[in-house]
Scaffold this active site. Structure first.
Site, PDB file in Angstrom:
ATOM      1  N   LYS A   1       0.834  -1.212   0.000  1.00 56.47           N
ATOM      2  CA  LYS A   1       0.000   0.000   0.000  1.00 56.47           C
ATOM      3  C   LYS A   1       0.872   1.266   0.000  1.00 56.47           C
ATOM      4  O   LYS A   1       0.668   2.154  -0.814  1.00 56.47           O
ATOM      5  CB  LYS A   1      -0.935   0.017   1.225  1.00 56.47           C
TER       6      LYS A   1
ATOM      7  N   ARG B   1     -10.260   0.525   8.425  1.00 54.96           N
ATOM      8  CA  ARG B   1      -9.699  -0.791   8.730  1.00 54.96           C
ATOM      9  C   ARG B   1     -10.680  -1.670   9.476  1.00 54.96           C
ATOM     10  O   ARG B   1     -10.366  -2.807   9.786  1.00 54.96           O
ATOM     11  CB  ARG B   1      -8.492  -0.576   9.621  1.00 54.96           C
TER      12      ARG B   1
ATOM     13  N   ARG C   1      11.419  -4.932   4.960  1.00 58.65           N
ATOM     14  CA  ARG C   1      11.179  -3.514   4.635  1.00 58.65           C
ATOM     15  C   ARG C   1      12.141  -2.595   5.386  1.00 58.65           C
ATOM     16  O   ARG C   1      12.448  -2.801   6.552  1.00 58.65           O
ATOM     17  CB  ARG C   1       9.748  -3.141   5.007  1.00 58.65           C
TER      18      ARG C   1
ATOM     19  N   ARG D   1      10.933  -0.729  10.939  1.00 55.98           N
ATOM     20  CA  ARG D   1       9.833  -0.416  11.858  1.00 55.98           C
ATOM     21  C   ARG D   1       9.802  -1.414  13.014  1.00 55.98           C
ATOM     22  O   ARG D   1      10.043  -2.600  12.810  1.00 55.98           O
ATOM     23  CB  ARG D   1       8.502  -0.482  11.102  1.00 55.98           C
TER      24      ARG D   1
ATOM     25  N   ARG E   1      -0.495  -8.939  13.007  1.00 58.10           N
ATOM     26  CA  ARG E   1      -1.137  -7.917  12.158  1.00 58.10           C
ATOM     27  C   ARG E   1      -1.921  -8.579  11.029  1.00 58.10           C
ATOM     28  O   ARG E   1      -2.995  -8.106  10.653  1.00 58.10           O
ATOM     29  CB  ARG E   1      -0.078  -6.957  11.589  1.00 58.10           C
TER      30      ARG E   1
HETATM   31  P1  AP5 Z   1       4.720  -1.525   1.786  1.00 59.74           P
HETATM   32  O1  AP5 Z   1       4.344  -0.748   0.590  1.00 59.74           O
HETATM   33  O2  AP5 Z   1       5.448  -0.792   2.866  1.00 59.74           O
HETATM   34  O3  AP5 Z   1       3.434  -2.300   2.388  1.00 59.74           O
HETATM   35  P2  AP5 Z   1       2.128  -1.764   3.111  1.00 59.74           P
HETATM   36  O4  AP5 Z   1       0.974  -2.448   2.505  1.00 59.74           O
HETATM   37  O5  AP5 Z   1       2.128  -0.264   3.165  1.00 59.74           O
HETATM   38  O6  AP5 Z   1       2.386  -2.395   4.541  1.00 59.74           O
HETATM   39  P3  AP5 Z   1       2.253  -1.812   5.998  1.00 59.74           P
HETATM   40  O7  AP5 Z   1       2.948  -2.822   6.874  1.00 59.74           O
HETATM   41  O8  AP5 Z   1       2.741  -0.396   6.094  1.00 59.74           O
HETATM   42  O9  AP5 Z   1       0.758  -1.877   6.222  1.00 59.74           O
HETATM   43  P4  AP5 Z   1       0.068  -1.882   7.533  1.00 59.74           P
HETATM   44  O10 AP5 Z   1      -1.330  -1.777   7.082  1.00 59.74           O
HETATM   45  O11 AP5 Z   1       0.370  -3.014   8.450  1.00 59.74           O
HETATM   46  O12 AP5 Z   1       0.716  -0.620   8.306  1.00 59.74           O
HETATM   47  P5  AP5 Z   1       0.168   0.803   8.744  1.00 59.74           P
HETATM   48  O13 AP5 Z   1       1.309   1.704   8.790  1.00 59.74           O
HETATM   49  O14 AP5 Z   1      -1.033   1.169   7.954  1.00 59.74           O
HETATM   50  O15 AP5 Z   1       5.546  -2.792   1.291  1.00 59.74           O
HETATM   51  C1  AP5 Z   1       6.110  -3.727   2.205  1.00 59.74           C
HETATM   52  C2  AP5 Z   1       7.486  -4.168   1.708  1.00 59.74           C
HETATM   53  O16 AP5 Z   1       7.352  -4.921   0.493  1.00 59.74           O
HETATM   54  C3  AP5 Z   1       8.416  -3.002   1.378  1.00 59.74           C
HETATM   55  O17 AP5 Z   1       9.711  -3.334   1.774  1.00 59.74           O
HETATM   56  C4  AP5 Z   1       8.334  -2.863  -0.161  1.00 59.74           C
HETATM   57  O18 AP5 Z   1       9.529  -2.363  -0.722  1.00 59.74           O
HETATM   58  C5  AP5 Z   1       8.051  -4.284  -0.597  1.00 59.74           C
HETATM   59  N1  AP5 Z   1       7.163  -4.361  -1.770  1.00 59.74           N
HETATM   60  C6  AP5 Z   1       6.042  -3.597  -1.991  1.00 59.74           C
HETATM   61  N2  AP5 Z   1       5.457  -3.953  -3.157  1.00 59.74           N
HETATM   62  C7  AP5 Z   1       6.196  -4.987  -3.668  1.00 59.74           C
HETATM   63  C8  AP5 Z   1       6.097  -5.781  -4.864  1.00 59.74           C
HETATM   64  N3  AP5 Z   1       5.097  -5.604  -5.750  1.00 59.74           N
HETATM   65  N4  AP5 Z   1       7.026  -6.721  -5.074  1.00 59.74           N
HETATM   66  C9  AP5 Z   1       8.053  -6.907  -4.183  1.00 59.74           C
HETATM   67  N5  AP5 Z   1       8.205  -6.191  -3.050  1.00 59.74           N
HETATM   68  C10 AP5 Z   1       7.296  -5.228  -2.784  1.00 59.74           C
HETATM   69  O19 AP5 Z   1      -0.347   0.476  10.221  1.00 59.74           O
HETATM   70  C11 AP5 Z   1       0.542   0.176  11.264  1.00 59.74           C
HETATM   71  C12 AP5 Z   1      -0.244   0.069  12.573  1.00 59.74           C
HETATM   72  O20 AP5 Z   1      -0.873   1.326  12.856  1.00 59.74           O
HETATM   73  C13 AP5 Z   1      -1.390  -0.957  12.585  1.00 59.74           C
HETATM   74  O21 AP5 Z   1      -0.926  -2.252  12.901  1.00 59.74           O
HETATM   75  C14 AP5 Z   1      -2.307  -0.357  13.653  1.00 59.74           C
HETATM   76  O22 AP5 Z   1      -1.840  -0.653  14.943  1.00 59.74           O
HETATM   77  C15 AP5 Z   1      -2.162   1.146  13.435  1.00 59.74           C
HETATM   78  N6  AP5 Z   1      -3.178   1.686  12.501  1.00 59.74           N
HETATM   79  C16 AP5 Z   1      -2.964   2.297  11.300  1.00 59.74           C
HETATM   80  N7  AP5 Z   1      -4.124   2.656  10.720  1.00 59.74           N
HETATM   81  C17 AP5 Z   1      -5.118   2.274  11.585  1.00 59.74           C
HETATM   82  C18 AP5 Z   1      -6.529   2.341  11.533  1.00 59.74           C
HETATM   83  N8  AP5 Z   1      -7.167   2.877  10.476  1.00 59.74           N
HETATM   84  N9  AP5 Z   1      -7.230   1.832  12.569  1.00 59.74           N
HETATM   85  C19 AP5 Z   1      -6.608   1.276  13.647  1.00 59.74           C
HETATM   86  N10 AP5 Z   1      -5.255   1.172  13.742  1.00 59.74           N
HETATM   87  C20 AP5 Z   1      -4.514   1.665  12.718  1.00 59.74           C
END
Ligand code: AP5
Ligand code: ZN
Length: 214
Positions: free
Chosen positions: A13, A88, A127, A160, A171
């Site tokens: 994402k 979410r 990552r 992270r 997660r």
């Molecule tokens: P990346 O693009 O970083 O993946 P992502 O989908 O953004 O993953 P996240 O881990 O950031 O998502 P998340 O939803 O767990 O985290 P968030 O910050 O929202 O890609 C991952 C890796 O793969 C990278 O190294 C990249 O280079 C590689 N990659 C990408 N695409 C690729 C491809 N096509 N091929 C090969 N490699 C690839 O949330 C974190 C925490 O915050 C949650 O756990 C929760 O506690 C809290 N939180 C956030 N939003 C909310 C909400 N709305 N409600 C409640 N809690 C929330």
């Protein structure tokens, strides 16, 4: 364009958000980034969110919805936005509906990036993120030219604290239980765009651009 990026942790994402905001000229609203910024700055919100994030749990809906609503009312969101990591839960999705209704605007699309669980773990664990500009890399899939250093700004890369195997698995379970019902929720309204997220980064971007340009 008014867009939501949906997908499990590590689906890509954040990576695709960097592409979409440039291609479609919309601001990027990542709730995860907002919480991490608050943790770094030591705010009260950051302290409360950190307890949940470190365990791989969701931050309570009540803390999240208000932040997003405030952000959506800012001037740069009037012509469009990209929500990344929000909504979410079904509660968040219903709250967002009410916010958009009050703003008298509609979503254009919900981009659902699909990746199988075994691949998600290795993506998240590998990552690395730039401390300075937030650019995302992967130690093997998308490495920087110089280890530990951002190609774009020369900043230092870090891992992270929630990108360790056990927390990543939590997660993913939380995603399956609480977030995956949103696929149906938006599918029933014909807003859902499924994207095959196991392709390489450029191919995923191309599919997203083609789907959004219709
Ligand atoms: P990346 O693009 O970083 O993946 P992502 O989908 O953004 O993953 P996240 O881990 O950031 O998502 P998340 O939803 O767990 O985290 P968030 O910050 O929202 O890609 C991952 C890796 O793969 C990278 O190294 C990249 O280079 C590689 N990659 C990408 N695409 C690729 C491809 N096509 N091929 C090969 N490699 C690839 O949330 C974190 C925490 O915050 C949650 O756990 C929760 O506690 C809290 N939180 C956030 N939003 C909310 C909400 N709305 N409600 C409640 N809690 C929330
Ligand atoms: Zn950087």
């Amino acid at each position: 364009m008014r867009l939501i990026l949906l997908g499990p942790p590590g689906a890509g994402k954040g990576t695709q958000a960097e592409f979409i905001i440039n291609e479609f000229n919309v601001p990027h609203i990542s709730t995860g980034d907002i919480f991490r910024k608050n943790i770094k700055e030591g705010t009260e919100l950051g302290k409360r969110a950190k307890r949940y994030m470190d365990q791989g749990k969701l931050v309570p809906d009540s803390l999240v919805v208000e932040i997003v609503e405030d952000r959506l009312h800012e001037a740069d969101c009037q012509n469009g936005f990209l929500l990344d990591g929000f909504p979410r839960t079904l509660i968040q999705a219903k709250e967002l509906d009410l916010v958009l209704e009050r703003m008298q605007v509609e979503l254009d699309a919900v981009i659902n990036i699909k990746v199988n669980p075994d691949m998600l773990v290795s993506r998240a664990i590998g990552r690395r993120i730039c401390k300075n500009c937030g650019a995302t890399y992967h130690v093997s899939n998308n490495p920087p030219q110089k280890e530990g250093v951002c190609d774009k700004c020369g900043g230092e890369l870090y891992q992270r604290s929630d990108d360790v195997e056990e927390t990543v698995k939590n997660r993913i379970n939380v995603y399956v239980d609480e977030t995956s019902p949103l696929i149906d929720y938006y599918g029933r309204r014909d807003k859902l765009v499924d994207i095959e997220g196991e392709q390489d980064i450029t191919a995923v971007s191309q599919d997203i651009a083609a789907a959004l340009r219709g």
